[in-house]
Write an enzyme that holds these catalytic residues in place. Structure first.
Site, PDB file in Angstrom:
ATOM      1  N   GLN A 132       0.816  -1.217   0.000  1.00 48.19           N
ATOM      2  CA  GLN A 132       0.000   0.000   0.000  1.00 48.19           C
ATOM      3  C   GLN A 132       0.847   1.263   0.000  1.00 48.19           C
ATOM      4  OE1 GLN A 132      -1.671  -1.117   4.040  1.00 48.19           O
ATOM      5  NE2 GLN A 132      -1.539   1.088   4.347  1.00 48.19           N
ATOM      6  N   CYS A 138      -5.303   0.663   3.711  1.00 51.48           N
ATOM      7  CA  CYS A 138      -5.456  -0.739   4.133  1.00 51.48           C
ATOM      8  C   CYS A 138      -6.903  -1.209   3.995  1.00 51.48           C
ATOM      9  CB  CYS A 138      -4.984  -0.910   5.562  1.00 51.48           C
ATOM     10  SG  CYS A 138      -5.807   0.188   6.739  1.00 51.48           S
ATOM     11  N   HIS A 277      -5.921  -1.032  11.888  1.00 51.61           N
ATOM     12  CA  HIS A 277      -5.436  -1.526  10.596  1.00 51.61           C
ATOM     13  C   HIS A 277      -6.387  -2.595  10.069  1.00 51.61           C
ATOM     14  CE1 HIS A 277      -2.568  -2.281   7.478  1.00 51.61           C
ATOM     15  NE2 HIS A 277      -2.174  -3.446   7.933  1.00 51.61           N
ATOM     16  N   ASN A 297      -1.527  -9.293   4.740  1.00 57.14           N
ATOM     17  CA  ASN A 297      -1.366  -7.850   4.941  1.00 57.14           C
ATOM     18  C   ASN A 297      -1.147  -7.188   3.575  1.00 57.14           C
ATOM     19  OD1 ASN A 297      -1.065  -5.390   6.205  1.00 57.14           O
ATOM     20  ND2 ASN A 297       0.814  -5.926   7.314  1.00 57.14           N
TER      21      ASN A 297
END
Ligand SMILES: *[C@@H]1O[C@H](CO)[C@@H](O)[C@H](O)[C@H]1NC(C)=O
Ligand SMILES: *[C@@H]1O[C@H](CO)[C@@H](O)[C@H](O)[C@H]1NC(C)=O
Ligand SMILES: *[C@@H]1O[C@H](CO)[C@@H](O)[C@H](O)[C@H]1NC(C)=O
Ligand SMILES: *[C@@H]1O[C@H](CO)[C@@H](O)[C@H](O)[C@H]1NC(C)=O
Length: 330
Positions: A132, A138, A277, A297
């Protein structure tokens, strides 16, 4: 800043941590991560932060090699940033008001059918890990990851969807582009807009842009989304097993999360109350008797286990992994 830097550098010199070898490691890290700093003050400050992170990594891994803790740390592309900077610039998940979502709560799946382990990567439901960058997007990666899984299940084709589309176009739905957003409002946009473009058609740019959605690039859509009972890891497990990857919110505030390299992330002080997150649960399992969540992630493949982290499961909702879990329906 300058004074702080000198103090930090002096401290590390006193501790005997400045050596030609260390300088070489620093130079190599900078090249590898394409770092060019504006001025001497900045160089000095970044070097001090990097060295502090390195010391943390070395100390932690020494303890890890003695058997505790159960995971290792490592330097990555974020290692010249302070904990505060990472939390401010990358962890752009905004907290949802659960009261708004009563009607979206899932009917529990049939628990007796839940297998002991699931890894949706093996079934081809998980697209490659992306990075990202220094953008709090996110929420876009996480929400689209769950949608990609559902589309793959329906059509048999895995098509990476465009987080940039969401960053640029879902402002009126309540998102803030690189300054943060909501998983639920990502889906609200896709529903309202009647679709979302593919990553290939509308590539990621690491920054806010003008909305350029086009139906020509449309690669997915959804009709609604479901929110799981908050904090219920069993319900999350059942959903992951029966539905596919699920978008979740976690506490990613600690330096140990930022520097995570591999192993089972089990940090007792990872409070479920400090969520900041968004990530994607793509499976779960048990390793050496310890249950874990398999989590994707969006910090690139240099972070964690090729971009994934295993977070301890059934440890009282560690890091808030089941506090806000959502999946879309096509
Ligand atoms: C390492 O780099 C620092 C900062 O650039 C410098 O002051 C120091 O002399 C270097 N040390 C060695 C041993 O090369
Ligand atoms: C040095 O660079 C930093 C970061 O780009 C900037 O914030 C700072 O103002 C600069 N300082 C000087 C003295 O130019
Ligand atoms: C939930 O459903 C009820 C009954 O269908 C409806 O009256 C209410 O407006 C809905 N609430 C929300 C927040 O959508
Ligand atoms: C759940 O699945 C088991 C095994 O197939 C079955 O015996 C049971 O009746 C199911 N329960 C419900 C509530 O559907």
């Amino acid at each position: 800043m300058h004074i702080l830097c000198v103090v930090l550098l002096l401290a590390s010199l006193v501790l005997g941590h400045s050596s030609p070898a260390l300088n070489k490691t620093w130079e190599e890290w900078k090249v590898q991560n394409h770092r060019v700093y504006d001025n001497e003050t900045e160089i000095c400050f970044r070097r001090a932060v990097w060295q502090k992170n390195l010391n943390l990594v070395l100390r932690h891994n020494q303890e890890a090699s003695a058997g505790k803790p159960s995971f290792t740390l490592g330097l990555n592309h974020l290692s010249d940033m302070t904990t505060e900077e990472i939390n401010e610039r990358l962890n752009g998940l905004r907290l949802e008001e659960l009261v708004l979502f009563k009607n979206h709560t899932l009917k529990r799946a049939n628990g007796s059918l839940t297998p002991p382990s699931v890894d949706w990567r093996k079934e081809g439901l998980v697209s490659p890990v992306q990075n990202q960058g220094l953008c709090g997007s996110c929420w876009a990666f996480s929400s689209l990851g769950a949608l990609e899984g559902q589309i793959r299940k329906r059509t048999g084709v895995l098509v990476p969807l465009s987080p940039q589309n969401l960053v640029d176009c879902s402002i009126t739905d309540g998102n803030h582009g690189c300054r943060g957003g909501y998983i639920s409002k990502a889906y609200s946009y896709v529903i309202r807009n009647g679709g979302v473009d593919s990553e290939r058609f509308y590539p990621y740019e690491h920054k806010n842009g003008i909305c350029r959605y086009s139906v020509n690039g449309k690669a997915g859509s959804c009709s609604t989304f479901h929110i799981l009972p908050s904090g219920d890891e069993r319900a999350l497990q059942e959903a992951v097993a029966s539905v596919g990857p699920v978008a979740v919110a976690v506490n990613a505030m600690l330096p140990s999360f930022h520097l995570y390299r591999g192993g089972l992330y089990n940090v007792p002080n990872c409070s479920p109350r400090s969520i900041n997150h968004a990530v994607l649960v793509v499976g779960y399992g048990t390793d050496n008797g310890q249950d874990y969540w398999l989590v994707k992630n969006s910090w690139g493949t240099a972070w964690g286990e090729e971009g994934f982290i295993r977070i301890a499961r059934n440890k009282n909702n560690l890091c808030g992994i089941a506090s806000f879990a959502v999946y879309p329906t096509l």
